[in-house]
Design a protein around this motif. Sequence first.
Motif, PDB file in Angstrom:
ATOM      1  N   UNK A 245       0.728  -1.113  -0.085  1.00  0.00           N
ATOM      2  CA  UNK A 245      -0.056   0.087   0.038  1.00  0.00           C
ATOM      3  C   UNK A 245       0.893   1.233  -0.003  1.00  0.00           C
ATOM      4  N   UNK A 246       1.702   1.305   0.948  1.00  0.00           N
ATOM      5  CA  UNK A 246       2.501   2.641   1.135  1.00  0.00           C
ATOM      6  C   UNK A 246       3.435   2.640  -0.038  1.00  0.00           C
ATOM      7  N   UNK A 247       3.966   1.637  -0.551  1.00  0.00           N
ATOM      8  CA  UNK A 247       4.838   1.748  -1.854  1.00  0.00           C
ATOM      9  C   UNK A 247       4.379   2.281  -3.076  1.00  0.00           C
ATOM     10  N   UNK A 248       3.125   1.820  -3.229  1.00  0.00           N
ATOM     11  CA  UNK A 248       2.622   2.133  -4.599  1.00  0.00           C
ATOM     12  C   UNK A 248       2.001   3.674  -4.652  1.00  0.00           C
ATOM     13  N   UNK A 249       1.243   3.933  -3.185  1.00  0.00           N
ATOM     14  CA  UNK A 249       0.844   5.227  -3.413  1.00  0.00           C
ATOM     15  C   UNK A 249       1.854   6.321  -3.262  1.00  0.00           C
ATOM     16  N   UNK A 270      12.398   1.677  -7.099  1.00  0.00           N
ATOM     17  CA  UNK A 270      13.035   1.929  -5.682  1.00  0.00           C
ATOM     18  C   UNK A 270      11.966   1.582  -4.615  1.00  0.00           C
ATOM     19  N   UNK A 271      10.725   1.605  -5.108  1.00  0.00           N
ATOM     20  CA  UNK A 271       9.574   1.161  -4.380  1.00  0.00           C
ATOM     21  C   UNK A 271       9.550  -0.294  -4.008  1.00  0.00           C
ATOM     22  N   UNK A 274      12.468  -1.454  -1.922  1.00  0.00           N
ATOM     23  CA  UNK A 274      12.230  -1.268  -0.554  1.00  0.00           C
ATOM     24  C   UNK A 274      11.104  -2.279   0.130  1.00  0.00           C
ATOM     25  N   UNK A 275      10.197  -2.639  -0.641  1.00  0.00           N
ATOM     26  CA  UNK A 275       9.184  -3.622  -0.161  1.00  0.00           C
ATOM     27  C   UNK A 275      10.055  -5.079   0.096  1.00  0.00           C
ATOM     28  N   UNK A 276      10.745  -5.300  -0.937  1.00  0.00           N
ATOM     29  CA  UNK A 276      11.355  -6.467  -0.718  1.00  0.00           C
ATOM     30  C   UNK A 276      12.501  -6.625   0.330  1.00  0.00           C
TER      31      UNK A 276
END
Length: 382
Positions: A245-249, A270-271, A274-276
């Motif tokens: 949620x945070x990464x895609x927003x 980059x997003x 960061x999730x991985x």
Amino acid sequence: MVIEILDRVRGVERLIVKENQRVIALYKGKFHGVLTPGEHVLRADRGRLEIEWHDLARPEFASIFDKALFRDHAEVTEQYLTEIRAGADEVVVVSRDKRLHAVLKPEERAVYWTEAGPWTTERFDVAGDLAVPDKVQKRLTGVARLTLVTSVDVAEGHVGLLFVDGKLVSELEAGAHMFWAVTRKVAVKVIDLRRQSLDVTGQEVLTRDRVTLRVNLAAEYQVVDAVKAATTVKDFADALYRALQFAFRKSLGVKSLDEILADKVTAEAEAIAEVRTQMAAIGLTVGEIAVKDVILPGEMRDILNKVVAAEKEAEANIIRRREETNATRSLLNTARVMAENPVMLRLKELEALSEIAGKVERLTIHNGTAGLMNDLVKLRDE
């Protein structure tokens, strides 16, 4: 009534005890004996005889005289009763005629009629290993007091984590497992180690050009460290959900609507990285991450449909004009060739006549103007 009066006069009472019965008899408050099958004549003057009936179909000895008998009449209890006690750190499995009858938890006591047996016991120390042996597991299945055990089936592709009093003790492989849950709290958490997918649906995003849209996301993940996944966060799937949620927003919020529609496959590199990284810290590996759907508001869809329709109409007009220009250019070239070459013009005429001849029933051909006039003169003479 006559019989009752005679009994009272005589001060006796006759009892018939059946094979499946036993009787505890007291006279003047004192233990008189255990009455076995047969006919018994007892003194019963002035209601001083007290009897307690027992049915061997219920082998448990439940009596208000239990403690008194074991305290003052050891020879009687030794002959007729079987007492079983579990230690402070023991579980006792009681079998009746080689069939499991009951399970006693630590410091629990049970008394049975000996003749309802034979009775055998198996004792298990629950101060250390809480695992129930395989041979006992099968016998415990279906017993009413299964609250004394915790059982779990771990399927292939899964792993079980055993917690005792909230502390992780061991990992369990695939198979059936059972543990004594009597002196300590036992819990088993099963973790799926197979590759899984997670859908994040209906996420609202405000684009750079201030258009609110909803996106549906999809990601593939797999648990590679079950201990981390179970102990680092409360719910690892929920943690991945929120990270996406945070990464895609953050990623889609800096793009315009046209940029999102032009390339809706993934978020910024980059997003995703960061999730991985966040998921690796809790024992998860994340595979492909993508935007499945981009859902626009109703009025925005209408506007875009009109824009697309206008663009397609303009493209169609361009193609139509291009084809007309090509056709005109082709006719011009043909005319130029015919003007420079009379034979080519004559061939074109013959070709046209050939096409016409195939469509009419009768055709008259005149050889120039002179031929036409001669034909007219001949018609007049006739």
